[in-house]
Design a protein around this motif. Structure first.
Motif, short mmCIF file in Angstrom:
data_model
loop_
_atom_site.label_atom_id
_atom_site.label_comp_id
_atom_site.label_asym_id
_atom_site.label_seq_id
_atom_site.Cartn_x
_atom_site.Cartn_y
_atom_site.Cartn_z
N ALA A 1 7.30 -0.10 -1.65
CA ALA A 1 7.34 -1.43 -2.27
C ALA A 1 6.46 -2.42 -1.49
O ALA A 1 5.84 -3.31 -2.08
N TYR A 2 6.39 -2.26 -0.18
CA TYR A 2 5.56 -3.13 0.64
C TYR A 2 4.09 -2.78 0.53
O TYR A 2 3.23 -3.65 0.64
N ILE A 3 3.79 -1.51 0.29
CA ILE A 3 2.41 -1.11 0.03
C ILE A 3 1.95 -1.74 -1.28
O ILE A 3 0.84 -2.27 -1.37
N GLU A 4 2.83 -1.72 -2.28
CA GLU A 4 2.50 -2.36 -3.57
C GLU A 4 2.28 -3.86 -3.39
O GLU A 4 1.37 -4.44 -3.99
N GLU A 5 3.08 -4.49 -2.55
CA GLU A 5 2.90 -5.92 -2.26
C GLU A 5 1.56 -6.15 -1.55
O GLU A 5 0.85 -7.12 -1.84
N ALA A 6 1.19 -5.25 -0.65
CA ALA A 6 -0.10 -5.34 0.04
C ALA A 6 -1.25 -5.23 -0.96
O ALA A 6 -2.24 -5.96 -0.87
N VAL A 7 -1.11 -4.35 -1.94
CA VAL A 7 -2.14 -4.20 -2.98
C VAL A 7 -2.25 -5.49 -3.78
O VAL A 7 -3.36 -5.97 -4.04
N ARG B 1 -6.51 3.19 2.06
CA ARG B 1 -5.05 3.38 1.98
C ARG B 1 -4.42 3.09 3.34
O ARG B 1 -3.34 2.50 3.41
N ALA B 2 -5.10 3.49 4.42
CA ALA B 2 -4.58 3.21 5.77
C ALA B 2 -4.52 1.70 6.03
O ALA B 2 -3.54 1.20 6.59
N ASP B 3 -5.57 0.98 5.61
CA ASP B 3 -5.57 -0.49 5.76
C ASP B 3 -4.40 -1.11 5.01
O ASP B 3 -3.71 -1.99 5.54
N LEU B 4 -4.19 -0.66 3.79
CA LEU B 4 -3.08 -1.19 2.98
C LEU B 4 -1.73 -0.86 3.61
O LEU B 4 -0.79 -1.65 3.54
N SER B 5 -1.65 0.31 4.27
CA SER B 5 -0.39 0.66 4.93
C SER B 5 -0.11 -0.27 6.11
O SER B 5 1.04 -0.60 6.39
N VAL B 6 -1.17 -0.70 6.80
CA VAL B 6 -1.02 -1.64 7.92
C VAL B 6 -0.51 -2.98 7.41
O VAL B 6 0.45 -3.55 7.96
N ILE B 7 -1.12 -3.48 6.34
CA ILE B 7 -0.65 -4.75 5.75
C ILE B 7 0.77 -4.59 5.23
O ILE B 7 1.63 -5.46 5.45
N GLY B 8 1.05 -3.47 4.57
CA GLY B 8 2.41 -3.22 4.07
C GLY B 8 3.43 -3.17 5.19
O GLY B 8 4.53 -3.73 5.08
N ALA B 9 3.08 -2.51 6.29
CA ALA B 9 3.99 -2.45 7.44
C ALA B 9 4.24 -3.84 8.00
O ALA B 9 5.38 -4.19 8.33
N ALA B 10 3.19 -4.65 8.09
CA ALA B 10 3.35 -6.01 8.60
C ALA B 10 4.27 -6.83 7.70
O ALA B 10 5.12 -7.58 8.19
#
Length: 158
Positions: free
Chosen positions: A73-79, A93-102
């Motif tokens: 859900a946070y990856i989707e929010e990052a997108v 995808r790795a960049d988006l995972s970093v934003i999602g994690a944050a």
């Protein structure tokens, strides 16, 4: 959204957290920060050469780095944020995972920063009101954001 129990428990009692992208990880930033930092499983999957793999293993063994997998859900929010910031086409995808994690860590009630020299990652973080830690370069000093009136405004990064 509330951060997942898995991610929130991985953070523990830390008041602020730095999430590293691939460039920050390969530069060894995690070993220079005063406390432990986090990265994502997708960032770790980008570490391939023996020297970088040894650095990653040393960081994990020393307790200077933890690896998390952000909630989808946070990856989707990052997108959504990246699309809004105009950076989606330039993020992996790795960049988006970093934003999602944050984003997820922020929802755990923690102060969070993203460590990256990637301008698109920095702009997306700033659009999400997440602090940016430049790795080797000065970093984004300002980003255009659309204010409530629909006009572009300048936002200084922290």
């Amino acid at each position: 959204m509330k951060g997942s129990t898995h991610v929130c428990s991985a953070i523990g009692d830390l008041r602020s957290v730095v999430v590293l992208d691939t460039g920050a990880l390969l530069a060894g930033l995690q070993l220079r920060l005063p406390g432990p930092s986090l990265t994502t499983d997708l960032v770790v999957s980008e570490v391939r050469d023996p020297e970088s793999t040894a650095l990653l293993e040393r960081s994990l063994e020393a307790g200077k780095l933890s690896v998390i997998s952000p909630n989808p859900a946070y990856i989707e929010e990052a997108v959504r944020l990246a699309r809004s910031a105009g950076t989606l086409a330039r993020l992996s995808r790795a960049d988006l995972s970093v934003i999602g994690a944050a984003l997820e860590i922020r929802d755990c009630g923690k102060e969070v920063f993203v460590a990256s020299d990637d301008y698109s990652v920095q702009l997306t973080a700033v659009a999400a009101n997440i602090g940016v830690v430049p790795v080797r370069y000065r970093g984004v000093s300002e980003a255009r954001r659309q204010g409530p009136s629909g006009r572009s405004t300048l936002h200084q990064s922290p």
